[in-house]
Design a protein around this motif. Structure first.
Motif, PDB file in Angstrom:
ATOM      1  N   GLU A  81       8.299  -6.954  -3.449  1.00 51.06           N
ATOM      2  CA  GLU A  81       9.288  -6.213  -4.560  1.00 51.06           C
ATOM      3  C   GLU A  81       8.701  -5.501  -5.380  1.00 51.06           C
ATOM      4  O   GLU A  81       8.994  -4.347  -5.834  1.00 51.06           O
ATOM      5  N   GLN A  82       7.411  -6.090  -6.097  1.00 49.55           N
ATOM      6  CA  GLN A  82       6.615  -5.539  -7.019  1.00 49.55           C
ATOM      7  C   GLN A  82       5.791  -4.297  -6.308  1.00 49.55           C
ATOM      8  O   GLN A  82       5.890  -3.036  -6.860  1.00 49.55           O
ATOM      9  N   ARG A  83       5.393  -4.460  -5.021  1.00 49.88           N
ATOM     10  CA  ARG A  83       5.010  -3.389  -4.354  1.00 49.88           C
ATOM     11  C   ARG A  83       5.865  -2.206  -4.160  1.00 49.88           C
ATOM     12  O   ARG A  83       5.761  -1.040  -4.246  1.00 49.88           O
ATOM     13  N   GLU A  84       7.074  -2.618  -3.751  1.00 46.76           N
ATOM     14  CA  GLU A  84       8.166  -1.517  -3.429  1.00 46.76           C
ATOM     15  C   GLU A  84       8.605  -0.792  -4.641  1.00 46.76           C
ATOM     16  O   GLU A  84       8.747   0.593  -4.814  1.00 46.76           O
ATOM     17  N   GLU A  85       8.703  -1.649  -5.913  1.00 48.81           N
ATOM     18  CA  GLU A  85       9.352  -0.992  -7.069  1.00 48.81           C
ATOM     19  C   GLU A  85       7.906  -0.038  -7.553  1.00 48.81           C
ATOM     20  O   GLU A  85       8.236   1.070  -8.000  1.00 48.81           O
ATOM     21  N   ALA A  86       6.846  -0.408  -7.311  1.00 49.61           N
ATOM     22  CA  ALA A  86       5.574   0.490  -7.798  1.00 49.61           C
ATOM     23  C   ALA A  86       5.596   1.651  -6.970  1.00 49.61           C
ATOM     24  O   ALA A  86       5.376   2.952  -7.634  1.00 49.61           O
ATOM     25  N   GLU A  87       5.711   1.705  -5.871  1.00 50.77           N
ATOM     26  CA  GLU A  87       5.953   2.863  -4.919  1.00 50.77           C
ATOM     27  C   GLU A  87       7.033   3.807  -5.435  1.00 50.77           C
ATOM     28  O   GLU A  87       6.931   4.990  -5.311  1.00 50.77           O
ATOM     29  N   THR A  88       8.409   3.195  -5.599  1.00 48.92           N
ATOM     30  CA  THR A  88       9.354   3.788  -6.106  1.00 48.92           C
ATOM     31  C   THR A  88       9.220   4.572  -7.233  1.00 48.92           C
ATOM     32  O   THR A  88       9.397   5.732  -7.441  1.00 48.92           O
ATOM     33  N   ALA A  89       8.426   3.802  -8.216  1.00 46.40           N
ATOM     34  CA  ALA A  89       8.348   4.352  -9.656  1.00 46.40           C
ATOM     35  C   ALA A  89       7.435   5.806  -9.352  1.00 46.40           C
ATOM     36  O   ALA A  89       7.491   6.611 -10.110  1.00 46.40           O
ATOM     37  N   VAL A  90       6.361   5.597  -8.913  1.00 49.83           N
ATOM     38  CA  VAL A  90       5.342   6.748  -8.697  1.00 49.83           C
ATOM     39  C   VAL A  90       6.168   8.134  -8.180  1.00 49.83           C
ATOM     40  O   VAL A  90       5.901   9.285  -8.404  1.00 49.83           O
ATOM     41  N   ILE A  91       6.924   7.814  -6.984  1.00 52.46           N
ATOM     42  CA  ILE A  91       7.434   8.792  -6.234  1.00 52.46           C
ATOM     43  C   ILE A  91       8.346   9.506  -7.377  1.00 52.46           C
ATOM     44  O   ILE A  91       8.666  10.809  -7.496  1.00 52.46           O
TER      45      ILE A  91
END
Length: 167
Positions: A35-45
């Motif tokens: 979940e942390q990985r996915e949230e980090a990817e979403t945040a940068v996009i």
């Protein structure tokens, strides 16, 4: 004399609304690494689409970002969850969201550039698309490398990961 500490008795029913809410809060506090990985990817996009719509948002495919979970040590979080994208030629982009008491959260985007000496990198925090364009103009003659100045400590030789983070 040794005293044993006991947890206080629960003053509410196991199936009460309070029990439900406390269990819900306990589950929410445990964010998985994925979940942390996915949230980090979403945040940068989202950050690139808002702050770099004509450059980075156009140049970097959303699937190029690799998220990483927060790194924790015995004293708490050492590094926030982040996302990284490879730009080629030794250049990387690193993004994280830092919690700040006064403003809540701050997007931090860093361009990591190899040094012309071949032994280190320079990291440059970007604050706008205009700054990115100025920086790329400076890096263009060196094909994306930071010019090494031996008199200044302008690049850091990258040590092993275990030396970077003192767990």
């Amino acid at each position: 004399m040794t005293e044993t500490l006991h947890a206080p008795a629960r003053s509410y029913g196991a199936h009460s609304p309070l029990a439900y809410l406390l269990n819900l809060a306990g589950e929410a506090a445990q964010v998985s690494d994925q979940e942390q990985r996915e949230e980090a990817e979403t945040a940068v996009i989202h950050h690139l689409s808002r702050s770099y719509p004509y450059s980075l948002a156009q140049a970097i495919d959303v699937m190029a970002w690799q998220g990483y979970p927060a790194v924790r040590g015995p004293r708490g979080v050492i590094c926030e969850a982040s996302a990284v994208a490879w730009l080629d030629g030794g250049l990387w982009l690193h993004h994280t969201v830092r919690s700040i008491e006064s403003d809540g959260a701050l997007d931090v985007l860093t361009l990591i550039v190899p040094c012309t000496c071949g032994r280190g990198y320079t990291d440059i925090t970007l604050d706008s698309e205009d700054m990115l364009m100025e920086l790329l103009t400076e890096l263009r003659p060196t094909h994306g490398q930071s010019v090494h100045n031996g008199a200044l400590l302008d690049c850091a030789i990258v040590p092993a990961a275990a030396q970077i983070i003192d767990l």
